[in-house]
Each structure stands twice: as C-alpha cells, then as structure tokens.
Design an enzyme around this catalytic site. Sequence first.
Site, PDB file in Angstrom:
ATOM      1  N   HIS A 180       2.216   3.615  -8.984  1.00 42.00           N
ATOM      2  CA  HIS A 180       1.980   2.201  -9.315  1.00 42.00           C
ATOM      3  C   HIS A 180       3.158   1.647 -10.137  1.00 42.00           C
ATOM      4  O   HIS A 180       3.568   0.510  -9.956  1.00 42.00           O
ATOM      5  CB  HIS A 180       0.675   2.030 -10.089  1.00 42.00           C
ATOM      6  CG  HIS A 180      -0.531   2.382  -9.269  1.00 42.00           C
ATOM      7  ND1 HIS A 180      -0.710   1.958  -7.972  1.00 42.00           N
ATOM      8  CD2 HIS A 180      -1.644   3.122  -9.560  1.00 42.00           C
ATOM      9  CE1 HIS A 180      -1.851   2.420  -7.499  1.00 42.00           C
ATOM     10  NE2 HIS A 180      -2.439   3.130  -8.440  1.00 42.00           N
ATOM     11  N   LEU A 229      10.438 -20.742  -4.392  1.00 46.31           N
ATOM     12  CA  LEU A 229       9.387 -19.872  -3.854  1.00 46.31           C
ATOM     13  C   LEU A 229       8.078 -19.981  -4.643  1.00 46.31           C
ATOM     14  O   LEU A 229       8.104 -20.032  -5.880  1.00 46.31           O
ATOM     15  CB  LEU A 229       9.886 -18.418  -3.931  1.00 46.31           C
ATOM     16  CG  LEU A 229       8.892 -17.334  -3.522  1.00 46.31           C
ATOM     17  CD1 LEU A 229       8.789 -17.240  -2.001  1.00 46.31           C
ATOM     18  CD2 LEU A 229       9.303 -15.967  -4.081  1.00 46.31           C
ATOM     19  N   ASP A 241       0.829  -1.210   0.000  1.00 43.24           N
ATOM     20  CA  ASP A 241       0.000   0.000   0.000  1.00 43.24           C
ATOM     21  C   ASP A 241       0.866   1.263   0.000  1.00 43.24           C
ATOM     22  O   ASP A 241       1.983   1.259   0.517  1.00 43.24           O
ATOM     23  CB  ASP A 241      -0.902  -0.024   1.247  1.00 43.24           C
ATOM     24  CG  ASP A 241      -2.050   0.956   1.140  1.00 43.24           C
ATOM     25  OD1 ASP A 241      -2.347   1.418   0.014  1.00 43.24           O
ATOM     26  OD2 ASP A 241      -2.660   1.270   2.176  1.00 43.24           O
TER      27      ASP A 241
HETATM   28  C1  IPE Z   1      -5.366  -2.596   0.003  1.00 41.67           C
HETATM   29  O1  IPE Z   1      -5.047  -1.264  -0.201  1.00 41.67           O
HETATM   30  C2  IPE Z   1      -5.363  -3.337  -1.299  1.00 41.67           C
HETATM   31  C3  IPE Z   1      -4.066  -3.477  -1.938  1.00 41.67           C
HETATM   32  C4  IPE Z   1      -2.909  -3.097  -1.472  1.00 41.67           C
HETATM   33  C5  IPE Z   1      -4.097  -4.152  -3.208  1.00 41.67           C
HETATM   34  P1  IPE Z   1      -6.184  -0.144  -0.328  1.00 41.67           P
HETATM   35  O2  IPE Z   1      -5.469   1.146  -0.505  1.00 41.67           O
HETATM   36  O3  IPE Z   1      -7.146  -0.531  -1.390  1.00 41.67           O
HETATM   37  O4  IPE Z   1      -6.902  -0.241   1.078  1.00 41.67           O
HETATM   38  P2  IPE Z   1      -7.719   0.839   1.903  1.00 41.67           P
HETATM   39  O5  IPE Z   1      -8.745   1.420   0.994  1.00 41.67           O
HETATM   40  O6  IPE Z   1      -6.742   1.890   2.367  1.00 41.67           O
HETATM   41  O7  IPE Z   1      -8.295   0.080   3.064  1.00 41.67           O
HETATM   42  C1  IPE Z   2      -1.595   0.367  -3.332  1.00 44.43           C
HETATM   43  O1  IPE Z   2      -1.388   1.736  -3.349  1.00 44.43           O
HETATM   44  C2  IPE Z   2      -1.882  -0.208  -4.699  1.00 44.43           C
HETATM   45  C3  IPE Z   2      -3.276  -0.644  -4.893  1.00 44.43           C
HETATM   46  C4  IPE Z   2      -4.196  -0.618  -3.981  1.00 44.43           C
HETATM   47  C5  IPE Z   2      -3.626  -1.131  -6.202  1.00 44.43           C
HETATM   48  P1  IPE Z   2      -2.585   2.771  -3.333  1.00 44.43           P
HETATM   49  O2  IPE Z   2      -2.970   3.065  -4.748  1.00 44.43           O
HETATM   50  O3  IPE Z   2      -3.691   2.292  -2.461  1.00 44.43           O
HETATM   51  O4  IPE Z   2      -1.885   4.028  -2.698  1.00 44.43           O
HETATM   52  P2  IPE Z   2      -2.484   5.015  -1.607  1.00 44.43           P
HETATM   53  O5  IPE Z   2      -2.943   4.179  -0.448  1.00 44.43           O
HETATM   54  O6  IPE Z   2      -3.617   5.763  -2.260  1.00 44.43           O
HETATM   55  O7  IPE Z   2      -1.341   5.900  -1.246  1.00 44.43           O
HETATM   56 MG    MG Z   3      -4.054   2.475  -0.469  1.00 44.62          MG
END
Ligand code: IPE
Ligand code: IPE
Ligand code: MG
Length: 267
Positions: free
Chosen positions: A43, A137, A26
């Site tokens: 990303h 792995l 995240d």
């Molecule tokens: C969780 O992250 C999902 C992934 C890392 C793929 P999110 O950014 O979607 O989660 P929330 O919305 O902060 O709970």
């Molecule tokens: C995690 O990073 C990737 C996915 C959930 C696909 P985020 O896109 O949720 O990044 P933040 O949490 O908005 O910083």
């Molecule tokens: Mg996120």
Amino acid sequence: MSSTGSSLPFPMPREAMPRHVAMIMDGNGRWAKLKGRPRVFGHRYGAERVREIVEQAGQWGISVLTLYAFSDENWGRPIDEVGVIMHLIEHYLRKERQELNRQNVRFRVIGDSSRFSPALRKLIDETREMLADNTGLILNVALSYGGRAEITRATKAIAEKVARGEILADDISQKIIAEHLDTAGLPDPDLVIRTSGESRISNFLLWQAAYAEFYFTPVLWPDFSRHEFAKALEDFYSRERRFGLTGAQARSVTAADFLVVQGQTPC
Ligand code: IPE
Ligand code: IPE
Ligand code: MG
C-alpha cells in the site's frame, strides 16, 4: 492535427485523448508478498505511484482522473490494514496538496463520507477548498465507494424529492439519476484501467462505465508506471467505440455528439 505532450511514445491527436480515465488500483498486497513483505508495504508503494500517474494525466491533458482507492467492501479487511490505508490517504493529502496546487489540479471525492474519521473529512474538505479555483485535471478519488451504494443513495434522494412534490415520478430520467450520483457534473469515464490481472469491475462506477472501454493489465499497481499508462492509452486509441451503432454510423458521429444524445455535456 494537434498532438498531445511529447512524452507520449506514439502519435495521438489531442481530440482522441480520453476525457475521463478511471483506475482500479489493484495488486498492492500481491506485490508486497512477491517481495516477502507485509501487505501494507505494498500500500505504501502504491500510494507513491499515485503521484506519478496524477502528474502524467495532467500533462497529457486528461480532464478527469478517478482513482479507486478504497471500496465499501474493503472496510471488511483486517482492522490494522484498514487503519494503515486510512493513514496513508491522510498522509498523501497532507504531503501532496501543495504540489497538486502547483500542478493546477482540482480535487474531489466520491463515496460514503459518513464513514470517514472527522479528521479525514476535514482534510478532504480543506484540500477541496484549497484547490477549488484551479482549472486543470480533476483528481477524483473513490473512497469508501461502492457503485451499488451510490445508486441506492441517489435513488433515496430522488424518492425524497418526489415525496416532497419537487419532481414528478414520471419526470425521472437518466439525466436526473446521473445528477444525483456522487459523480454529478463529471463526464462518464471513457477508459477504465484495472491493474493486477483481475478482469472484474468490483462495484466501481457501475452506472457511469456503461460505455467505457476497459483495459486490464497483469501489472501490479505499485509497478504501474507512466510507461504502462501510455500503453493503456495506445490500446484505447486503437479501439472503435460504437455506442450501440453500426461501425459506419459510429464513424460519422463524434463522441461529443453521443454525449449530447445521452444528455451529458462535453467538458
Ligand atoms: C478493488 O480491489 C478496490 C480497489 C482497488 C480500491 P479489491 O482488491 O478490493 O477487489 P476484489 O476483492 O479483488 O474484487
Ligand atoms: C489494492 O490492492 C488496494 C486496495 C484495495 C485498498 P489490494 O490490497 O487489493 O492488493 P491485492 O489484490 O490483495 O494484491
Ligand atoms: Mg485486490
């Protein structure tokens, strides 16, 4: 005491290494914002980080690495962002599968594959087949994944078997439920790592993480280096896992014994 690969910056016996590490990757969007760039830039860098973490997990002798790449709920994001993430996943698989093969990595996906594009589904199938004979792995990617949806799918599959008379309702056990989850055959995660400072599970491995240790770090995913990964392992190594027992009991029971009690097989 056999020690793990020399790259771990602290001594840790091989037996103490978690068998299954799961990561909630995240913070890509916030990382990009800090740099004044669009979310998709984060990303892209996040996908680059995956390579380093996968290689390191294999070198440390971890058996399974589950990466939460895209949740059920993430489908609700702006269509452009979803498109870029899907494209990045395809790009990663195309570009990395030779290297994964060289590293003896196996490949698996958990989640609702019915929502993938036919091209992505084909690529996943091809990659799985291509790496199937490897012995190192297991890279397990959670894609279009949600823990509640997974448990719902398993429940439906079991209910259908009961309706067909293949199993008795009375015989439904934790083991049978685990065998109908997307993770069937994999050990439960020992360690769940979440980057970006959020302390929540966000619908990840709800059943499987029942006795996982959680490690939350403020580091944003694109900055989560092998050094940060090692810090998480060091923290894991300092924990006492008790599985509901007293400390004295837990110290006399090995994790492998506990798995047998839970109906899981050590891999
Ligand atoms: C969780 O992250 C999902 C992934 C890392 C793929 P999110 O950014 O979607 O989660 P929330 O919305 O902060 O709970
Ligand atoms: C995690 O990073 C990737 C996915 C959930 C696909 P985020 O896109 O949720 O990044 P933040 O949490 O908005 O910083
Ligand atoms: Mg996120």
